[in-house]
Design an enzyme around this catalytic site. Structure first.
Site, PDB file in Angstrom:
ATOM      1  N   GLY A  83       0.841  -1.198   0.000  1.00 23.69           N
ATOM      2  CA  GLY A  83       0.000   0.000   0.000  1.00 23.69           C
ATOM      3  C   GLY A  83       0.877   1.250   0.000  1.00 23.69           C
ATOM      4  O   GLY A  83       1.984   1.232   0.525  1.00 23.69           O
ATOM      5  N   GLY A 173      -7.674  -7.359  -6.961  1.00 22.18           N
ATOM      6  CA  GLY A 173      -6.284  -7.457  -7.419  1.00 22.18           C
ATOM      7  C   GLY A 173      -5.664  -8.780  -6.988  1.00 22.18           C
ATOM      8  O   GLY A 173      -6.371  -9.768  -6.763  1.00 22.18           O
ATOM      9  N   ARG A 174      -4.336  -8.741  -6.854  1.00 23.08           N
ATOM     10  CA  ARG A 174      -3.584  -9.970  -6.559  1.00 23.08           C
ATOM     11  C   ARG A 174      -4.045 -10.667  -5.291  1.00 23.08           C
ATOM     12  O   ARG A 174      -4.223 -11.884  -5.255  1.00 23.08           O
ATOM     13  CB  ARG A 174      -2.096  -9.618  -6.404  1.00 23.08           C
ATOM     14  CG  ARG A 174      -1.436  -9.131  -7.664  1.00 23.08           C
ATOM     15  CD  ARG A 174      -0.061  -8.572  -7.324  1.00 23.08           C
ATOM     16  NE  ARG A 174      -0.221  -7.270  -6.697  1.00 23.08           N
ATOM     17  CZ  ARG A 174       0.261  -6.138  -7.193  1.00 23.08           C
ATOM     18  NH1 ARG A 174       0.962  -6.162  -8.292  1.00 23.08           N
ATOM     19  NH2 ARG A 174       0.062  -4.993  -6.585  1.00 23.08           N
ATOM     20  N   ILE A 175      -4.213  -9.876  -4.197  1.00 27.50           N
ATOM     21  CA  ILE A 175      -4.536 -10.502  -2.906  1.00 27.50           C
ATOM     22  C   ILE A 175      -5.956 -11.072  -2.937  1.00 27.50           C
ATOM     23  O   ILE A 175      -6.213 -12.175  -2.435  1.00 27.50           O
ATOM     24  CB  ILE A 175      -4.349  -9.498  -1.746  1.00 27.50           C
ATOM     25  CG1 ILE A 175      -2.881  -9.045  -1.688  1.00 27.50           C
ATOM     26  CG2 ILE A 175      -4.756 -10.130  -0.408  1.00 27.50           C
ATOM     27  CD1 ILE A 175      -2.596  -7.904  -0.709  1.00 27.50           C
ATOM     28  N   ARG A 275      -7.259  -1.454   4.365  1.00 28.13           N
ATOM     29  CA  ARG A 275      -6.980  -0.296   5.215  1.00 28.13           C
ATOM     30  C   ARG A 275      -8.241   0.042   5.994  1.00 28.13           C
ATOM     31  O   ARG A 275      -9.357  -0.021   5.446  1.00 28.13           O
ATOM     32  CB  ARG A 275      -6.580   0.924   4.365  1.00 28.13           C
ATOM     33  CG  ARG A 275      -5.206   0.822   3.748  1.00 28.13           C
ATOM     34  CD  ARG A 275      -4.093   0.912   4.796  1.00 28.13           C
ATOM     35  NE  ARG A 275      -2.772   0.848   4.213  1.00 28.13           N
ATOM     36  CZ  ARG A 275      -2.010  -0.254   4.109  1.00 28.13           C
ATOM     37  NH1 ARG A 275      -2.463  -1.402   4.563  1.00 28.13           N
ATOM     38  NH2 ARG A 275      -0.814  -0.198   3.573  1.00 28.13           N
ATOM     39  N   ASP A 299      -8.332  -6.925   9.992  1.00 23.28           N
ATOM     40  CA  ASP A 299      -6.893  -6.871  10.260  1.00 23.28           C
ATOM     41  C   ASP A 299      -6.453  -5.423  10.415  1.00 23.28           C
ATOM     42  O   ASP A 299      -5.331  -5.154  10.820  1.00 23.28           O
ATOM     43  CB  ASP A 299      -6.119  -7.545   9.113  1.00 23.28           C
ATOM     44  CG  ASP A 299      -4.629  -7.677   9.428  1.00 23.28           C
ATOM     45  OD1 ASP A 299      -4.300  -7.987  10.600  1.00 23.28           O
ATOM     46  OD2 ASP A 299      -3.801  -7.458   8.526  1.00 23.28           O
ATOM     47  N   HIS A 324      -3.227  -5.639  12.539  1.00 24.82           N
ATOM     48  CA  HIS A 324      -2.528  -5.456  11.253  1.00 24.82           C
ATOM     49  C   HIS A 324      -1.349  -6.429  11.102  1.00 24.82           C
ATOM     50  O   HIS A 324      -0.192  -6.006  10.984  1.00 24.82           O
ATOM     51  CB  HIS A 324      -2.045  -3.994  11.117  1.00 24.82           C
ATOM     52  CG  HIS A 324      -1.827  -3.583   9.685  1.00 24.82           C
ATOM     53  ND1 HIS A 324      -1.993  -2.307   9.253  1.00 24.82           N
ATOM     54  CD2 HIS A 324      -1.442  -4.290   8.589  1.00 24.82           C
ATOM     55  CE1 HIS A 324      -1.722  -2.224   7.955  1.00 24.82           C
ATOM     56  NE2 HIS A 324      -1.382  -3.432   7.532  1.00 24.82           N
ATOM     57  N   GLY A 326      -1.487  -8.983   8.718  1.00 26.26           N
ATOM     58  CA  GLY A 326      -1.718  -9.707   7.458  1.00 26.26           C
ATOM     59  C   GLY A 326      -0.451 -10.250   6.813  1.00 26.26           C
ATOM     60  O   GLY A 326      -0.430 -11.377   6.320  1.00 26.26           O
ATOM     61  N   SER A 327       0.597  -9.466   6.795  1.00 22.20           N
ATOM     62  CA  SER A 327       1.823  -9.924   6.124  1.00 22.20           C
ATOM     63  C   SER A 327       2.854 -10.454   7.119  1.00 22.20           C
ATOM     64  O   SER A 327       4.006 -10.686   6.757  1.00 22.20           O
ATOM     65  CB  SER A 327       2.430  -8.770   5.312  1.00 22.20           C
ATOM     66  OG  SER A 327       2.836  -7.722   6.178  1.00 22.20           O
TER      67      SER A 327
HETATM   68  C1  8YV Z   1       2.607  -4.045   6.127  1.00 24.90           C
HETATM   69  C2  8YV Z   1       0.613  -3.583   4.600  1.00 24.90           C
HETATM   70  O1  8YV Z   1       2.775  -4.749   7.288  1.00 24.90           O
HETATM   71  O2  8YV Z   1       2.011  -3.915   2.731  1.00 24.90           O
HETATM   72  C3  8YV Z   1       1.091  -3.282   3.221  1.00 24.90           C
HETATM   73  O3  8YV Z   1       0.523  -2.377   2.576  1.00 24.90           O
HETATM   74  O4  8YV Z   1      -0.370  -3.093   5.001  1.00 24.90           O
HETATM   75  C4  8YV Z   1       1.333  -4.524   5.506  1.00 24.90           C
HETATM   76  O5  8YV Z   1       1.592  -5.704   4.854  1.00 24.90           O
HETATM   77  C5  8YV Z   1       2.736  -2.611   6.415  1.00 24.90           C
HETATM   78  O6  8YV Z   1       2.251  -1.830   5.401  1.00 24.90           O
HETATM   79  C6  8YV Z   1       4.171  -2.248   6.704  1.00 24.90           C
HETATM   80  O7  8YV Z   1       4.567  -1.087   6.054  1.00 24.90           O
END
Ligand code: 8YV
Length: 363
Positions: A83, A173-175, A275, A299, A324, A326-327
């Site tokens: 993002g 999109g991709r996700i 978001r 999230d 937050h 997710g990743s």
């Molecule tokens: C990150 C996210 O943890 O990639 C993104 O846009 O929201 C998350 O995966 C976060 O943005 C870290 O900068």
């Protein structure tokens, strides 16, 4: 004597990735160094002065003030995120600064969390776990803690009214596509989406989109029966599970509001993996309280990380809130950090960046 380009790094990226920066002798490295907190704005404004590269995460806001403080030396901002609504794209373009970001490497991790949140929200995971933690294990009875099943109900009984399930995606999109792939084994038979919520009052489809859709449909054939682009109104009305996976920023601000939530089905669950700003928190809390929808899995929440136990969404038993993450798998974060480092190094050394955002296409 030419000075080495200065690279300012706003997070400690850990022992696997920091050596990629620390062991180079062709850059001057400035580290904030504390991995568990964001640098104060003042630190950023002071240290960016004369820098050639800036490596940030999504909590650092990059605008004309930062770019002005940096001066003409700044060549690249590299964000460790997919993002980029925290970066003023038009200012970057004006100052001639490039933007690196981290697409693709986090797709699987975020799609995993979206599926987890959908299951948690449908089957009351948050509320159930909190009962156990409060020593209130419920006495078993046939329908205690029940929730709607996520996928198709594989039953010949005519009393079960909903043999198929529709997954809806706000943003495709991709996700979103990776999330859909994971849902098909659960028995999701139909998929609808709204690609561009900000411009959507009617369904739009371009020829390239429909060829992509044909490809997605055929790759999941025969279990996925339909895939189509719909209006926001149809998305709200027809989704059994709705995933919010569109970019943040002013164009998508509060697109999920009271009007939208009122159209949703009572058994529907809403998942936000994008978001917090896309969802009006007060409206969602009301929708949960008044049972317009079944539950939510979030999230992200508007105003994070300053979300406390008395937040209207945290207080709702059917709202499953994660901070937050997710990743947040080790593998994914290492890949994101590595890509962010490669982007910033390529940017300051005048090489091709592995993942540069096309600023003009995103203004
Ligand atoms: C990150 C996210 O943890 O990639 C993104 O846009 O929201 C998350 O995966 C976060 O943005 C870290 O900068």
């Amino acid at each position: 004597l030419s000075k080495k380009p200065r690279v300012v790094v706003c997070r400690d990226l850990g022992p696997d990735v920091m050596p990629l920066l620390r062991e180079r002798n062709d850059i001057e490295l400035v580290e904030w160094g504390k991995d568990n907190q964001a640098p104060p704005r003042d630190w950023l404004l002071q240290n960016v002065r004369g820098a050639a590269g800036l490596l940030i995460v999504f909590s650092e806001k990059i605008d004309a003030e930062v770019l002005e403080a940096a001066g003409p030396s700044l060549k690249v901002v590299s964000t460790m995120s997919v993002g980029y609504e925290h970066v003023q794209i038009s200012d970057l373009a004006k100052y001639g600064v490039k933007l690196g970001y981290t697409p693709d490497v986090l797709t699987d991790a975020v799609a995993d969390i979206c599926v987890m949140l959908a299951l948690m929200a449908s089957r009351n995971a948050g509320e159930s776990m909190s009962l156990v933690k409060q020593s209130k294990w419920p006495t078993w009875s046939p329908f205690v803690m029940c929730g709607p099943q996520t996928g198709t109900v594989n039953s010949p009984l005519s009393t079960i009214q909903r043999p198929s399930r529709t997954a809806g995606f706000l943003g495709f999109g991709r996700i979103a596509q990776a999330t859909l792939s994971r849902l098909i084994p659960f028995g999701i038979t139909d998929c609808i989406y709204t690609s561009n919520p900000s411009s959507s009052t009617s369904s739009s489809s371009s020829s390239s989109k429909s060829s992509r859709d044909t490809q997605i449909l055929s790759s999941h054939s025969p279990r996925l029966r339909s895939l189509k682009s719909v209006s926001l109104d149809e998305l709200a009305r027809q989704s059994d599970i709705l995933f919010i996976l569109a970019p943040g920023g002013p164009k998508t601000y509060h697109v999920v509001n009271e009007e939208f939530l009122k159209k949703m089905q009572k058994h529907a669950v809403l998942v936000n993996g994008a978001r917090g700003t896309l969802v009006d928190s007060d409206a969602l809390a009301k929708a949960l309280r008044e049972k317009w929808i079944w539950g939510a899995g979030l999230d992200v929440v508007e105003g994070e990380p300053d979300i406390k136990e008395d937040h209207p969404l945290v207080k709702e038993p059917r709202c499953n809130v994660l901070p937050h993450i997710g990743s947040a798998s080790f593998e994914t974060r290492i890949q994101m950090a590595t890509l962010a480092v490669r982007n910033v190094l390529a940017g300051v050394l005048g090489e091709e960046m592995p993942a540069e955002l096309d600023l003009k296409a995103n203004m």
